[in-house]
Scaffold this motif. Sequence first.
Motif, PDB file in Angstrom:
ATOM      1  N   MET A   1       0.823  -1.215   0.000  1.00  0.00           N
ATOM      2  CA  MET A   1       0.000   0.000   0.000  1.00  0.00           C
ATOM      3  C   MET A   1       0.852   1.258   0.000  1.00  0.00           C
ATOM      4  O   MET A   1       0.398   2.333   0.371  1.00  0.00           O
ATOM      5  CB  MET A   1      -0.922   0.001   1.227  1.00  0.00           C
ATOM      6  CG  MET A   1      -1.910  -1.143   1.243  1.00  0.00           C
ATOM      7  SD  MET A   1      -2.977  -1.116  -0.220  1.00  0.00           S
ATOM      8  CE  MET A   1      -3.906   0.363   0.092  1.00  0.00           C
ATOM      9  N   THR A   2       2.094   1.136  -0.419  1.00  0.00           N
ATOM     10  CA  THR A   2       2.948   2.310  -0.484  1.00  0.00           C
ATOM     11  C   THR A   2       2.556   3.159  -1.660  1.00  0.00           C
ATOM     12  O   THR A   2       1.780   2.763  -2.553  1.00  0.00           O
ATOM     13  CB  THR A   2       4.417   1.893  -0.606  1.00  0.00           C
ATOM     14  OG1 THR A   2       4.544   1.131  -1.799  1.00  0.00           O
ATOM     15  CG2 THR A   2       4.858   1.063   0.591  1.00  0.00           C
ATOM     16  N   ALA A   3       3.134   4.337  -1.707  1.00  0.00           N
ATOM     17  CA  ALA A   3       2.816   5.276  -2.798  1.00  0.00           C
ATOM     18  C   ALA A   3       3.316   4.738  -4.142  1.00  0.00           C
ATOM     19  O   ALA A   3       2.657   4.892  -5.177  1.00  0.00           O
ATOM     20  CB  ALA A   3       3.434   6.633  -2.501  1.00  0.00           C
ATOM     21  N   LEU A   4       4.479   4.085  -4.115  1.00  0.00           N
ATOM     22  CA  LEU A   4       5.038   3.539  -5.358  1.00  0.00           C
ATOM     23  C   LEU A   4       4.153   2.424  -5.893  1.00  0.00           C
ATOM     24  O   LEU A   4       3.904   2.331  -7.099  1.00  0.00           O
ATOM     25  CB  LEU A   4       6.462   3.001  -5.118  1.00  0.00           C
ATOM     26  CG  LEU A   4       7.168   2.402  -6.332  1.00  0.00           C
ATOM     27  CD1 LEU A   4       7.325   3.451  -7.443  1.00  0.00           C
ATOM     28  CD2 LEU A   4       8.538   1.863  -5.941  1.00  0.00           C
ATOM     29  N   ALA A   5       3.645   1.595  -4.981  1.00  0.00           N
ATOM     30  CA  ALA A   5       2.782   0.508  -5.425  1.00  0.00           C
ATOM     31  C   ALA A   5       1.496   1.041  -6.009  1.00  0.00           C
ATOM     32  O   ALA A   5       1.000   0.559  -7.035  1.00  0.00           O
ATOM     33  CB  ALA A   5       2.490  -0.430  -4.257  1.00  0.00           C
ATOM     34  N   ARG A   6       0.951   2.068  -5.375  1.00  0.00           N
ATOM     35  CA  ARG A   6      -0.276   2.639  -5.905  1.00  0.00           C
ATOM     36  C   ARG A   6      -0.033   3.285  -7.276  1.00  0.00           C
ATOM     37  O   ARG A   6      -0.866   3.196  -8.173  1.00  0.00           O
ATOM     38  CB  ARG A   6      -0.842   3.659  -4.908  1.00  0.00           C
ATOM     39  CG  ARG A   6      -1.393   3.018  -3.631  1.00  0.00           C
ATOM     40  CD  ARG A   6      -2.249   3.996  -2.850  1.00  0.00           C
ATOM     41  NE  ARG A   6      -1.481   5.177  -2.444  1.00  0.00           N
ATOM     42  CZ  ARG A   6      -0.793   5.277  -1.292  1.00  0.00           C
ATOM     43  NH1 ARG A   6      -0.780   4.245  -0.443  1.00  0.00           N
ATOM     44  NH2 ARG A   6      -0.151   6.382  -1.000  1.00  0.00           N
ATOM     45  N   ALA A  10      -1.732   2.212 -10.828  1.00  0.00           N
ATOM     46  CA  ALA A  10      -2.464   3.181 -11.652  1.00  0.00           C
ATOM     47  C   ALA A  10      -1.941   3.186 -13.083  1.00  0.00           C
ATOM     48  O   ALA A  10      -2.716   3.292 -14.047  1.00  0.00           O
ATOM     49  CB  ALA A  10      -2.349   4.572 -11.035  1.00  0.00           C
ATOM     50  N   GLN A  11      -0.638   3.052 -13.218  1.00  0.00           N
ATOM     51  CA  GLN A  11      -0.076   3.008 -14.571  1.00  0.00           C
ATOM     52  C   GLN A  11      -0.535   1.767 -15.332  1.00  0.00           C
ATOM     53  O   GLN A  11      -0.829   1.828 -16.532  1.00  0.00           O
ATOM     54  CB  GLN A  11       1.452   3.041 -14.511  1.00  0.00           C
ATOM     55  CG  GLN A  11       2.025   4.418 -14.228  1.00  0.00           C
ATOM     56  CD  GLN A  11       3.540   4.423 -14.281  1.00  0.00           C
ATOM     57  OE1 GLN A  11       4.165   3.370 -14.093  1.00  0.00           O
ATOM     58  NE2 GLN A  11       4.122   5.588 -14.504  1.00  0.00           N
ATOM     59  N   LEU A  12      -0.610   0.646 -14.640  1.00  0.00           N
ATOM     60  CA  LEU A  12      -1.065  -0.580 -15.303  1.00  0.00           C
ATOM     61  C   LEU A  12      -2.514  -0.461 -15.725  1.00  0.00           C
ATOM     62  O   LEU A  12      -2.920  -0.964 -16.775  1.00  0.00           O
ATOM     63  CB  LEU A  12      -0.875  -1.784 -14.378  1.00  0.00           C
ATOM     64  CG  LEU A  12       0.575  -2.219 -14.118  1.00  0.00           C
ATOM     65  CD1 LEU A  12       0.626  -3.321 -13.067  1.00  0.00           C
ATOM     66  CD2 LEU A  12       1.231  -2.705 -15.424  1.00  0.00           C
ATOM     67  N   GLU A  13      -3.298   0.171 -14.873  1.00  0.00           N
ATOM     68  CA  GLU A  13      -4.703   0.323 -15.208  1.00  0.00           C
ATOM     69  C   GLU A  13      -4.890   1.262 -16.390  1.00  0.00           C
ATOM     70  O   GLU A  13      -5.759   1.063 -17.230  1.00  0.00           O
ATOM     71  CB  GLU A  13      -5.484   0.853 -13.990  1.00  0.00           C
ATOM     72  CG  GLU A  13      -5.574  -0.163 -12.861  1.00  0.00           C
ATOM     73  CD  GLU A  13      -6.233   0.439 -11.621  1.00  0.00           C
ATOM     74  OE1 GLU A  13      -6.416  -0.315 -10.645  1.00  0.00           O
ATOM     75  OE2 GLU A  13      -6.544   1.637 -11.650  1.00  0.00           O
ATOM     76  N   GLU A  14      -4.070   2.310 -16.487  1.00  0.00           N
ATOM     77  CA  GLU A  14      -4.206   3.265 -17.575  1.00  0.00           C
ATOM     78  C   GLU A  14      -3.552   2.755 -18.873  1.00  0.00           C
ATOM     79  O   GLU A  14      -3.791   3.303 -19.944  1.00  0.00           O
ATOM     80  CB  GLU A  14      -3.567   4.593 -17.194  1.00  0.00           C
ATOM     81  CG  GLU A  14      -4.315   5.280 -16.054  1.00  0.00           C
ATOM     82  CD  GLU A  14      -3.631   6.554 -15.613  1.00  0.00           C
ATOM     83  OE1 GLU A  14      -4.121   7.195 -14.685  1.00  0.00           O
ATOM     84  OE2 GLU A  14      -2.579   6.886 -16.222  1.00  0.00           O
ATOM     85  N   GLY A  15      -2.735   1.737 -18.763  1.00  0.00           N
ATOM     86  CA  GLY A  15      -2.090   1.179 -19.950  1.00  0.00           C
ATOM     87  C   GLY A  15      -0.946   2.017 -20.472  1.00  0.00           C
ATOM     88  O   GLY A  15      -0.660   2.011 -21.686  1.00  0.00           O
ATOM     89  N   LYS A  16      -0.293   2.773 -19.596  1.00  0.00           N
ATOM     90  CA  LYS A  16       0.801   3.634 -20.024  1.00  0.00           C
ATOM     91  C   LYS A  16       2.169   2.968 -19.898  1.00  0.00           C
ATOM     92  O   LYS A  16       3.166   3.555 -20.265  1.00  0.00           O
ATOM     93  CB  LYS A  16       0.814   4.920 -19.197  1.00  0.00           C
ATOM     94  CG  LYS A  16      -0.418   5.765 -19.413  1.00  0.00           C
ATOM     95  CD  LYS A  16      -0.333   7.028 -18.605  1.00  0.00           C
ATOM     96  CE  LYS A  16      -1.581   7.902 -18.811  1.00  0.00           C
ATOM     97  NZ  LYS A  16      -1.518   9.145 -18.030  1.00  0.00           N
TER      98      LYS A  16
END
Length: 274
Positions: A1-6, A10-16
Amino acid sequence: MTALARFRQAQLEEGKVKERRPFLASECSELPKAEKWRRQIISEISKKVAQIQNAGLGEFRIRDLNDEINKLLREKRHWEVRIRELGGPDYARFGPKMLDHEGKEVPGNRGYKYFGAARDLPGVRELFETEPAPAPRKTRGELMKDVDAEYYGYRDEDDGVLVPLETQYEKQAVIEAMQKWRKQKESQLSGEKQEEEEEESIYSVRNDEPEDDDGQEEQEEDEGGVAFIAHVPVPSQKEVEEALVRRKKMELLQRYASETLQAQSQEARTLLGL
């Protein structure tokens, strides 16, 4: 639940997130992705081919670019093989080969190609220098045009130089052969004379016993000064003829007479004491 993990989620979800190309083509099991990686490699090759056209990059940079292009070409062939294995089209057979034709292979070194300014590098330019074309071979008809009497040597004596030289050498050879023959003849005659002097007559017998001078002189006059002694009985000419006649008779009897006749003849000769 760290900031890097979040942030990562988010990047994986956005597909970037950019997906990296597999190191081995065999690791890819999807045909669309394999074609995607092939297109990516082709774009990289085209960019590097455009860069290597600039001769001002320097020798080391040009060599590195040329090595990278050859490495990408090998990788492209691997992906084309993988696409064919996955059921896709055969790009190695039907695909465009514009990038392959950009490079030039050194004669005798198949596989490695030189692109753009790499062909003008020191040590590479000499490899591409074309050798002069061999002279065209003459046909049999063209060769026969030059064949005449002079070709076979029929006009060698027309210059007036060869005949006198041949005559001179011929005379010299004849003189040398005659001298050699005379030397051999003389040595042969001298050898025969020495042999005659060394050999003695085997029929000559010297009489060591003292005899009367008158009898000795008469004997030398009759026999020519040489006395012969027969150690074995020598048959006369008549006896030799009789022996030959008897042998001939016996041969005729053995050839033509029967066994009974031969036996009777032998008994008669025994009774007569012959």
